[in-house]
Motif scaffolding. Structure first.
Motif, short mmCIF file in Angstrom:
data_model
loop_
_atom_site.label_atom_id
_atom_site.label_comp_id
_atom_site.label_asym_id
_atom_site.label_seq_id
_atom_site.Cartn_x
_atom_site.Cartn_y
_atom_site.Cartn_z
N LYS A 69 0.83 -1.18 0.26
CA LYS A 69 0.04 -0.03 0.05
C LYS A 69 0.86 1.67 0.26
O LYS A 69 0.33 2.33 -0.08
CB LYS A 69 -0.82 -0.03 1.39
N ARG A 70 2.07 1.45 -0.26
CA ARG A 70 2.76 2.46 -0.15
C ARG A 70 2.71 3.26 -0.51
O ARG A 70 2.56 4.45 -0.80
CB ARG A 70 4.48 2.18 -0.32
N GLU A 71 2.75 3.53 -1.69
CA GLU A 71 2.34 4.66 -2.90
C GLU A 71 0.69 4.70 -2.42
O GLU A 71 0.71 6.32 -3.08
CB GLU A 71 2.69 3.69 -4.72
N ASN A 72 -0.51 4.06 -2.31
CA ASN A 72 -1.02 4.59 -1.91
C ASN A 72 -1.15 5.34 -0.64
O ASN A 72 -1.52 6.77 -1.01
CB ASN A 72 -2.65 3.14 -1.96
N PHE A 73 -1.13 5.24 0.52
CA PHE A 73 -0.28 5.90 1.59
C PHE A 73 0.73 7.24 1.42
O PHE A 73 0.30 8.65 1.58
CB PHE A 73 0.70 5.09 2.89
N ARG A 74 1.69 6.89 0.14
CA ARG A 74 2.06 8.60 -0.65
C ARG A 74 1.43 9.36 -0.66
O ARG A 74 0.96 10.70 -0.91
CB ARG A 74 3.48 7.66 -1.06
N ALA A 75 0.44 9.25 -1.59
CA ALA A 75 -0.31 10.03 -2.63
C ALA A 75 -1.42 10.67 -1.54
O ALA A 75 -1.78 11.40 -1.57
CB ALA A 75 -1.48 8.62 -3.36
N ALA A 76 -2.09 9.09 -1.05
CA ALA A 76 -2.67 10.18 0.63
C ALA A 76 -2.34 11.07 1.65
O ALA A 76 -2.62 11.70 2.12
CB ALA A 76 -3.13 8.57 1.40
N PHE A 77 -1.18 11.00 1.58
CA PHE A 77 -0.70 11.67 2.40
C PHE A 77 0.37 12.76 2.14
O PHE A 77 1.64 12.75 2.30
CB PHE A 77 0.17 10.98 3.54
N ALA A 78 -0.27 13.56 1.11
CA ALA A 78 0.59 14.32 0.04
C ALA A 78 1.97 14.03 -0.09
O ALA A 78 3.44 15.07 0.32
CB ALA A 78 0.67 15.68 1.30
N GLU A 79 2.73 12.37 -0.44
CA GLU A 79 4.27 12.19 -0.55
C GLU A 79 5.38 11.89 0.68
O GLU A 79 6.17 12.38 0.88
CB GLU A 79 4.89 12.93 -1.43
N PHE A 80 4.14 12.32 1.81
CA PHE A 80 4.87 12.63 3.35
C PHE A 80 5.68 13.19 2.92
O PHE A 80 6.88 13.45 4.67
CB PHE A 80 5.36 11.56 3.76
N ASP A 81 5.22 14.82 3.35
CA ASP A 81 5.88 15.73 3.13
C ASP A 81 5.05 16.59 4.65
O ASP A 81 4.28 16.97 4.66
CB ASP A 81 5.27 16.72 2.08
N PRO A 82 6.08 17.01 5.03
CA PRO A 82 5.61 17.13 6.80
C PRO A 82 4.83 18.69 6.74
O PRO A 82 4.02 18.84 7.62
CB PRO A 82 6.85 16.58 7.27
N ASP A 83 5.82 19.80 6.06
CA ASP A 83 5.23 20.43 5.94
C ASP A 83 3.38 20.81 5.49
O ASP A 83 2.38 21.21 6.24
CB ASP A 83 5.66 21.55 4.80
N ALA A 84 3.03 19.40 4.36
CA ALA A 84 2.37 19.49 3.98
C ALA A 84 1.09 18.37 5.24
O ALA A 84 -0.21 19.33 5.24
CB ALA A 84 1.79 19.08 2.78
N VAL A 85 1.39 17.15 5.72
CA VAL A 85 0.74 16.61 6.51
C VAL A 85 0.54 17.61 7.89
O VAL A 85 -0.41 17.45 8.05
CB VAL A 85 1.60 15.35 6.40
N ALA A 86 0.99 18.01 8.40
CA ALA A 86 0.83 19.26 9.59
C ALA A 86 0.24 19.69 9.85
O ALA A 86 -0.64 20.60 10.62
CB ALA A 86 1.97 19.93 10.03
N LYS A 87 -0.50 20.34 7.78
CA LYS A 87 -1.70 21.67 8.15
C LYS A 87 -2.81 20.22 7.77
O LYS A 87 -4.12 20.60 6.93
CB LYS A 87 -1.76 22.20 6.87
#
Length: 198
Positions: A64-82
């Motif tokens: 599911k890793r690619e799905n996770f990346r798409a769902a969590f903004a490629e794991f960009d912490p700046d984006a996910v924090a918002k």
């Protein structure tokens, strides 16, 4: 070599049994697992995926890793924090990831904690500061520990910094995955591949 947990593949290379369960797992083992990850983005992604793996198989997360990346903004912490309530609802409805509210909320929380850690040198340096003086020398699967004094200390330190889903076993798995310790079996073709441990 079943007694050690090592299997010799058709390519003549020695790997632990878990790395031979699928082509996906073998590629992950041969190219990524245990290699040094020293950047904030990379460490944040691995911490997030290890948290989602808790109680599940790593193969499930890897698929599911690619799905996770798409769902969590490629794991960009700046984006996910918002991420806000609408994002949580979106993620809970995403069948491509693990839909666990506590783990989703922890990932958003951990992104915010990652941003805060920048004032103390950043997530990657913080995690790597728990590198032990020696690494395990496992000959068999049974010889591989599931946690260490350093993973216990890292867990406590991250919790003090506001992180969640960072227990000692999860943090030891992180340390293995990003090269802080080398738990490749001594007979494996990947032993020492990271360059961190000789």
């Amino acid at each position: 070599m079943a007694d050690t947990g090592i299997i010799i593949g058709d390519d003549g290379l020695a790997r632990p049994v878990w790395a031979t369960s699928s082509e996906l797992m073998q590629t992950y083992y041969d190219t990524e697992w245990g290699m040094p990850v020293r950047d904030e983005h990379g460490v944040f992604e691995r911490i997030s995926l290890e948290a989602f793996q808790s109680g599940l198989s790593w193969a499930t997360i890897l698929r599911k890793r690619e799905n996770f990346r798409a769902a969590f903004a490629e794991f960009d912490p700046d984006a996910v924090a918002k991420f806000g309530d609408d994002d949580v609802v979106r993620l809970l409805g995403d069948a491509g990831i693990v839909r666990n509210r506590a783990k989703i909320l922890a990932t958003i929380n951990n992104a915010q904690a990652t941003l805060a850690l920048r004032e103390d040198g950043g997530l990657a340096d913080f995690v790597w500061s728990f590198q032990p003086e020696t690494t395990p020398q496992p000959r068999t699967i049974e010889d591989i520990p599931t946690q260490s004094a350093e993973s216990v200390a890292l867990s406590k330190a991250l919790r003090k910094k506001g992180f969640r889903f960072v227990g000692p076993t999860t943090m030891f798995a992180l340390m293995e995955a990003i090269g802080i310790v080398d738990t490749h079996l001594l007979g494996s073709h990947r032993r020492g591949a990271s360059g961190v441990w000789q």
